[in-house]
Design an enzyme around this catalytic site. Structure first.
Site, PDB file in Angstrom:
ATOM      1  N   LYS A  79      39.058   5.180  27.773  1.00 21.00           N
ATOM      2  CA  LYS A  79      39.827   4.865  26.564  1.00 21.00           C
ATOM      3  C   LYS A  79      39.495   5.891  25.484  1.00 21.00           C
ATOM      4  CE  LYS A  79      40.792   0.942  23.458  1.00 21.00           C
ATOM      5  NZ  LYS A  79      40.413  -0.443  23.109  1.00 21.00           N
ATOM      6  N   SER A 154      44.329  -3.572  22.900  1.00 25.42           N
ATOM      7  CA  SER A 154      44.535  -2.173  22.589  1.00 25.42           C
ATOM      8  C   SER A 154      44.224  -1.227  23.744  1.00 25.42           C
ATOM      9  CB  SER A 154      43.683  -1.783  21.390  1.00 25.42           C
ATOM     10  OG  SER A 154      42.307  -1.897  21.712  1.00 25.42           O
ATOM     11  N   SER A 178      40.961  -6.912  23.595  1.00 23.90           N
ATOM     12  CA  SER A 178      41.551  -5.612  23.920  1.00 23.90           C
ATOM     13  C   SER A 178      41.268  -5.079  25.324  1.00 23.90           C
ATOM     14  CB  SER A 178      41.104  -4.554  22.907  1.00 23.90           C
ATOM     15  OG  SER A 178      41.867  -4.673  21.735  1.00 23.90           O
TER      16      SER A 178
END
Lengths: 474, 92
Positions: A79, A154, A178
């Site tokens: 990420k 996210s 997330s």
């Protein structure tokens, strides 16, 4: 054989048996990215050269008959809020568009030592603020199961990359859901470890009392492999810790397992089709011999409100560092104040500014007691609710999100509707508990996740319970 | 009622007038939503800021010299430098 479709366990086995090389596995992954990612847009940056040079090193080790670990030679997507030295790290924001990470996050250091192959950095909502990846300054990621829908967020880029077989596993971060919500929307496994179980050093800070890094994998077994590699106290993160000395017993018999269903989680607001599939998954455990009972978490209805005070408050303080002086975007102006204003005006997107303002407001003189202190007190009550429930049961099982993946654009103009998609996940961050999302069925073609919640430091236990489901369900 | 000019000033966001109107409306909706907390009785409840119970974790109070290479890496990220220092506009 499509090497990029393998799990960590399978790929590691194949490498050890010399059925294929780390370079072949890496190339298969990179080829899939080239083929599929123009539709998905899971990656913001590819690190092809780094990946291939790491893969060659592992192949040399295998040729020399050196002992290698389970993660050696296995391609991972990271990420884009976790620092990898020498690689751009944007946090999905214009303000860090050209920021080159000057050091490795602790978990990246650990994974590199394990021989991991980093293939790229994945898309996310700006500074991890969002539930759909639509808040990325670089455009949204699409759900591989339906390109008109969001992958969740996210960590949407990481979950979508994995679901599209564009990596063997991925790393995400979870502040209010997330990791778990995108895992649920994309039909993969997502683990949010106990707060502090994994070092946050080198994770760009969002809400520090809630943030936690965790793995996104194809199976629960793989989640355990990654968790073993990244967990543990780190001198560079004062909030990290090892499990307390009392012996952690992750052994259990499914026949003795007591599963709690929080009655407040199965109420109006949940899509009936989602509820049906989640309940069916829970009944599988019942068939295996576990006892299922209702429990109550009476402060559930206040969790999202407490979260939306604490989280923006911490974010507003953490994001004060982006001032155009030390790194990142810097706009020209006549005076120092002008530099701050211009830089932040142009660098931050709408959701980030919304949360900075909300946090600034709830921390400002005259409102601090009513909002921030109040929310932290409610946080205590939420934590106590869980403590009481865990006197009666070993784990809790709930949906991950009230719906399947929603359409792109559907909730982008309605903050509160977007926030509601995290209703089942935020409480765990407030209480610091570990939880795992595992795929448990589909509505139409869209996957649904089951959330298994444990007490602090029960990470291994909930992974094992998740594995039981994978092993026994067809 | 939220004083958007005051918040914008505190948060250094440099909002335009149009943005102020937009955000004021949106923030009011979120504040209405979190208003719910007022229903909870918390007079005797202690607050939680740290969930795993750690207290007063500190490191040795000692600076660490950076290598030339590390210095260079960090300074390369700085928008404006002069003679190895971070350059900013005059404050006074």
């Amino acid at each position: 054989m499509n090497l990029n479709k393998l799990t960590i366990k399978q790929a590691s086995h194949g490498l050890a048996k010399k059925e294929f090389s780390a370079v072949e596995l890496t190339e298969a992954t990179l080829n899939q990215i080239k083929k599929r990612d123009k539709d998905i847009y899971a990656y913001l940056t590819l690190t092809e050269e780094l990946a291939l040079s790491q893969a060659k090193r592992i192949d040399k080790k295998i040729a020399n008959k050196e002992k290698i670990g389970l993660l050696a030679g296995i391609p991972v997507a990271v990420k884009d809020i976790i620092l990898v030295e020498g690689v751009r790290c944007t946090a999905g924001s214009k303000i860090l568009e050209n920021y080159i990470a000057p050091y490795d996050a602790t978990i990246i250091k650990k994974l590199k030592q394990s021989g991991a192959i980093i293939v790229g950095k994945t898309n996310l909502d700006e500074f991890a603020m969002g539930s759909s990846t639509e808040n990325s300054a670089f455009g949204p990621t699409k759900n591989p199961y339906d390109l008109e829908r969001v992958p969740g967020g996210s960590s949407g880029g990481s979950a979508a990359a994995l679901a599209a077989d564009e990596c063997i596993y991925a790393l995400g971060s979870d502040t209010g859901g997330s990791i778990r919500q995108p895992a649920s929307f994309c039909g993969v496994v997502g683990l949010k470890p106990t707060y502090g179980a994994v070092s946050r050093y080198g994770l760009i800070a969002f809400a520090s009392s809630l943030d936690q890094i965790g793995p996104i994998t194809k199976t629960a077994e793989d989640a355990q492999i990654v968790f073993d590699a990244i967990k543990g106290k780190d001198e560079m993160d004062s909030t990290s810790l090892n499990p307390p000395d009392k012996i952690q017993n992750s052994k259990f018999k499914i026949q003795n397992l007591r599963i709690g269903l929080p009655e407040e989680y199965f109420v109006k607001g949940i899509d009936p089709a989602v509820e049906k599939i989640v309940k069916k998954a829970i009944s599988q455990y019942e068939k295996m011999g576990a006892k299922v009972m209702e429990v109550s978490l009476p402060h559930t209805e206040y969790a999202l409100s407490a979260y939306y005070i604490i989280q923006p408050a911490e974010a507003s303080a953490n994001l004060a560092r982006y001032d155009g002086i030390k790194y990142g975007l810097s706009e020209e102006a006549n005076d120092l104040l002008g530099v701050y204003l211009q830089t932040r005006q142009h660098g931050f997107g709408n959701e980030v500014r919304r949360r900075i303002m909300l946090g600034t407001y709830t921390l400002s003189a005259g409102y601090y007691e009513d909002y921030y202190i109040k929310a932290q007190k409610v946080r205590t009550l939420i934590k106590e609710d869980f403590n009481k429930a865990f006197e009666k049961v070993d784990v809790l099982m709930t949906p991950v999100s009230p719906t399947t993946a929603f359409k792109l654009g559907e909730k982008i103009d309605d903050s509160v509707a977007m926030y509601l998609s995290d209703i089942y996940t935020v409480s765990l961050n407030l209480a610091g508990l570990p939880s795992i999302s595992i795929p448990c069925g589909k509505v139409g073609k869209l996957p649904i996740g089951l959330q298994i919640i444990g007490q602090q430091f029960d990470d291994e236990k909930i992974i094992k319970i998740a594995q039981e489901y994978e092993d026994r369900s067809i | 009622m939220i004083n958007i000019n005051h918040i914008d000033k505190l948060a250094r966001l440099g909002l335009t007038e149009k943005e102020k109107r937009k955000f004021k409306k949106e923030l009011s909706a979120i504040l209405d939503f979190v208003e719910k907390l007022k229903q909870v009785k918390t007079d005797k409840v202690k607050l939680t800021a740290q969930v795993t119970g750690l207290e007063n974790v500190s490191r040795i109070d000692k600076g660490q010299a950076k290598s030339k290479q590390e210095r260079k890496k960090l300074l390369n990220l700085v928008p404006h430098t002069k003679d190895g220092y971070v350059k900013v506009k005059a404050i006074l």
